[in-house]
Write an enzyme that holds these catalytic residues in place. Structure first.
Site, PDB file in Angstrom:
ATOM      1  N   ASP A 105       0.757  -1.180  -0.080  1.00 22.99           N
ATOM      2  CA  ASP A 105       0.011   0.007   0.048  1.00 22.99           C
ATOM      3  C   ASP A 105       0.987   1.077   0.095  1.00 22.99           C
ATOM      4  O   ASP A 105       2.140   1.001   0.139  1.00 22.99           O
ATOM      5  CB  ASP A 105      -0.889  -0.050   1.179  1.00 22.99           C
ATOM      6  CG  ASP A 105      -1.507   1.250   1.573  1.00 22.99           C
ATOM      7  OD1 ASP A 105      -2.241   1.659   0.372  1.00 22.99           O
ATOM      8  OD2 ASP A 105      -1.546   1.719   2.632  1.00 22.99           O
ATOM      9  N   TYR A 106       0.398   2.420  -0.550  1.00 24.05           N
ATOM     10  CA  TYR A 106       1.185   3.536  -0.349  1.00 24.05           C
ATOM     11  C   TYR A 106       1.064   4.672   0.738  1.00 24.05           C
ATOM     12  O   TYR A 106       1.680   4.585   1.810  1.00 24.05           O
ATOM     13  CB  TYR A 106       1.068   4.532  -1.747  1.00 24.05           C
ATOM     14  CG  TYR A 106       1.913   5.550  -2.075  1.00 24.05           C
ATOM     15  CD1 TYR A 106       3.247   5.335  -1.905  1.00 24.05           C
ATOM     16  CD2 TYR A 106       1.328   6.849  -1.982  1.00 24.05           C
ATOM     17  CE1 TYR A 106       4.057   6.661  -1.856  1.00 24.05           C
ATOM     18  CE2 TYR A 106       2.155   7.951  -1.768  1.00 24.05           C
ATOM     19  CZ  TYR A 106       3.626   7.941  -1.945  1.00 24.05           C
ATOM     20  OH  TYR A 106       4.486   8.969  -1.858  1.00 24.05           O
TER      21      TYR A 106
END
Ligand code: GDG
Length: 729
Positions: A498-499
């Site tokens: 995920d960022y």
């Protein structure tokens, strides 16, 4: 039984030096009284200041120390200067007035603050000297708010509780303090932080959120690396001692003596330490107005006013004393006559049996603090009413008012209300008095000071247990090494990352979280090896994902799985989706933007998101809940899904989620290493579809389907770097 170290500014014993030698007397005040019985029944050592300065003791220091040690007390000796600047200074000229909502009396001085820091260090060294492995360390009150952290630094694995005996003010007041962050950080060194009332605990949690950015779930705060709990424990009294002592012959003899002196007048009792927070002048003024309005009580009613000297070295206290003296003089002059004085004024501390005698015989207790953390006098008064008769008048700004709802509760600034309360109390039928008091007595008997202390210790140990459960899931050094070596030894590696909140911390506006050169470099390094397949799985729109990460040799997932892109290929929609619903949902989100300053709507191709990261603490969460409810009703028939992410509520087509988007990658090959990292609810869908052997890591400490926890995005980046470093080695 585990040993409990109690640490408070004052020891329960005070030392005085008289002409004839040293005197050891019990200390006066709520904390000492409250904890005395608890201290005796536990296996405890009490660490604190014995109330005398070091210079006065000279060569007698060791004698005092030996005597105190024999009573289970470990003295912390303070110099005259420390007493001036720390105790009379920062404690009583800064914290006390500010926390009791007297900003105008509050002095902000760097010198006093430094003394506070210095003395807290002295206490920390004393604790480190006395503490043994397995001890429970219980720190008390506003004098020692830096101590939990200082002790934690010295004894990292210690069990530390903190209890605040005074109010914790609302954020608007607390924020005035120049050293507000240090105070909060100091307190967060504890595992459990206790308050008398729910409001105080909420004020504290609110300040922690606004100033340090840590949120709480039901009082549970997750800081960088630990779980800390804030909870409510209204202090009780030693009920049996007060109620049984009321029958003691010494008390009965005192009652007869006093009765003889006071005749058959009705008695209103007022007892407090000399303090501007206790509302003594307001009480006197209300009494004066009562006498003016009710001449029929002339010579039939006495106000017994006990003021216990305290902090007389602080100017505000000396002024208050003068003001009380003058008011008493004026009222006695106006309403007294030869042989009759309406206010019997005692300016000293009473022996215990006189105190109980007064409680027991008083028809009314008039207790009207402007602010009081709890107020034990009101509870003690009720406990000594063996026949159940007597009326308690109590102001709503005392913590005790939350538990003593059967008393007559007044607003101390409303003189009319106090006068009416006195009128009501004087004519209240005895059956009603008994009925009200019996209810309060039962409550005080149940939640007495022992229950309070047991409850606190019990919760403290539970918090420790919870922490160790969390620690078991935390990616410690050993597990990390195993992960790195698994990575190194494998040839087919899948990394699902995920960022936002995972590789970078959140920022107020989503577009500001653009990846730094460092992050891009890290991702480039990761994607360089042919053995690695990296997929960035985000809730962001595909335009942004393309702009930021399109140049990488990585798979991309946008809008929580609406769009996917394999490396080197084009964007694809997971299934044919429709956008028709947006027209219906957008106005609702816009309505919430208007009602909630700081929030905004983000429109993605196949979803709409309402962001509230910049909205005030409780307001944002409250609105998010309302909005989710509204949306759930609306979307029930629309095949839509409402997702709650980190400070965002998002609406999108049902059946689309990060887990579904991840599946094609997971089943693409026989991977011998899979790692998934994410931070919010939407990442849970990925964790749930992973094979059992995969490495799954949740950023921050909270419940998750992931196998491990890690504390922050910077830790994630460090881990990835370590994996790369391991590769080179
Ligand atoms: C702090 C918070 C909180 C009083 N006069 C005499 C005497 N006392 C004893 C009473 C009572 C104690 O002192 C006073 O306790 P309070 O709770 O009313 O007030 P603080 O000293 O301000 O205490 C307070 C408390 O901590 C506990 O958490 O309730 O809000 O400010 O126990 O009995 N005792 C004797 N003679 C007196 O003349 N022997």
């Amino acid at each position: 039984m585990q040993r409990v170290l109690i640490i408070s500014n004052r020891l329960p014993v005070s030392v005085e030096k008289r002409k004839r030698g040293l005197r050891f007397e019990p200390s006066i005040g709520g904390l000492a009284t409250g904890l005395k019985s608890f201290y005796k029944s536990y296996n405890s050592i009490w660490i604190g200041w014995p109330g005398i300065n070091l210079e006065r003791l000279k060569e007698e220091e060791q004698v005092v120390e030996a005597r105190l040690l024999s009573e289970g007390c470990y003295p912390v000796f303070l110099s005259q200067r420390d007493i001036e600047d720390y105790y009379h200074g920062f404690c009583n000229k800064t914290i006390w007035p500010l926390f009791h909502y007297y900003p105008l009396y509050t002095i902000y001085s760097k010198d006093l603050w430094q003394a506070y820091e210095r003395v807290n260090e002295v206490f920390a060294n004393a604790v480190a000297e006395v503490a043994e492995l397995g001890d429970i360390i219980w720190i008390h009150d506003y004098h020692l708010m830096l101590l939990p952290r200082l002790v934690r630094e010295r004894l990292p694995g210690a069990t530390i509780g903190f209890f605040l005996h005074i109010p914790f003010p609302s954020f608007e007041i607390f924020r005035l303090l120049p050293w507000r962050r240090q105070i909060l950080e100091g307190l967060l060194g504890a595992d459990l932080i206790g308050f008398h009332t729910y409001d105080y605990a909420q004020h504290f949690l609110n300040s922690v959120h606004r100033l340090l950015g840590y949120e709480d779930t039901m009082g549970q705060i997750t800081s960088i690396d630990r779980i800390i709990k804030a909870d409510v424990f209204p202090i009780g009294i030693d009920y049996e001692e007060y109620s049984s002592y009321a029958r003691d012959w010494r008390v009965q003899r005192e009652i007869s003596k006093l009765r003889e002196k006071l005749g058959d007048c009705k008695i209103i009792l007022s007892i407090d330490r000399l303090d501007y927070t206790k509302g003594i002048p307001q009480r006197l003024e209300a009494f004066s107005l009562f006498l003016e309005r009710n001449p029929q009580y002339k010579e039939k009613l006495i106000l017994f006013l006990v003021v216990v000297p305290s902090r007389t070295k602080v100017e505000a206290y000396a002024l208050l004393k003068k003001q009380i003296d003058e008011l008493v003089g004026a009222i006695n002059g106006k309403y007294g006559s030869i042989g009759f004085t309406p206010i019997q004024y005692v300016y000293r501390s009473l022996p215990f049996h006189s105190l109980i005698a007064l409680y027991n015989m008083a028809d009314i207790a008039l207790i009207t603090p402007l602010r009081d953390g709890m107020n034990l006098i009101s509870k003690e008064y009720i406990a000594t009413k063996t026949d159940g008769k007597g009326v308690l008048i109590l102001s709503e700004t005392a913590g005790a008012a939350k538990e003593l709802g059967e008393a007559i509760i007044i607003n101390v600034n409303n003189q009319e209300e106090i006068v009416q309360a006195l009128e009501e109390a004087l004519v209240m039928p005895e059956e009603e008095q008994v009925e009200r008091n019996r209810i309060m007595q039962k409550r005080l008997q149940r939640y007495n000071v022992m229950r309070w202390a047991d409850d606190f210790i019990d919760r403290l140990l539970c918090t420790r247990k919870l922490q160790s459960q969390m620690e078991a899931k935390s990616l410690n050094h050993e597990t990390k090494m195993k992960l790195v070596s698994d990575f190194q030894e494998s040839n087919q590696r899948l990394m699902l990352l995920d960022y936002d909140g995972t590789l970078v911390p959140f920022s107020g506006k989503p577009e500001r979280a653009r990846p730094s050169d460092e992050i891009i470099k890290l991702l480039e390094e990761l994607t360089k090896s042919r053995k690695n397949e990296v997929v960035l799985i985000s809730g962001r729109d595909k335009g942004t994902m393309e702009k930021w990460f399109g140049g990488l040799s990585a798979g991309l997932v946008a809008e929580h799985g609406v769009w996917t892109k394999e490396k080197g290929k084009e964007w694809e929609m997971i299934e044919i989706l429709s956008n028709d619903w947006k027209g219906e949902v957008r106005p609702i989100l816009e309505l919430y933007v208007d009602r909630t300053p700081g929030s905004f709507v983000e429109e993605k191709e196949f979803s709409l998101a309402w962001h509230y990261r910049k909205v005030g603490y409780r307001l944002g969460d409250m609105r998010a809940r309302e909005l989710t409810n509204d949306l759930l009703n609306l979307t029930a028939n629309l095949n839509l899904q409402v997702l709650e992410g980190s400070k965002v509520v998002e609406v999108k087509n049902a059946g689309v989620n990060k887990g579904r988007a991840a599946l094609p990658w997971i089943s693409k090959k026989t991977w011998d290493f899979i790692l998934a990292v994410g931070d919010d609810l939407t990442d849970e869908d990925v964790f749930k579809v992973l094979p059992a052997t995969a490495w799954s890591i949740k950023v921050r400490f909270s419940a998750s389907a992931a196998r491990f926890n890690i504390s922050s995005p910077s830790q994630v980046r460090a881990l990835l770097e370590e994996m790369l470093g391991g590769l080179e080695a």
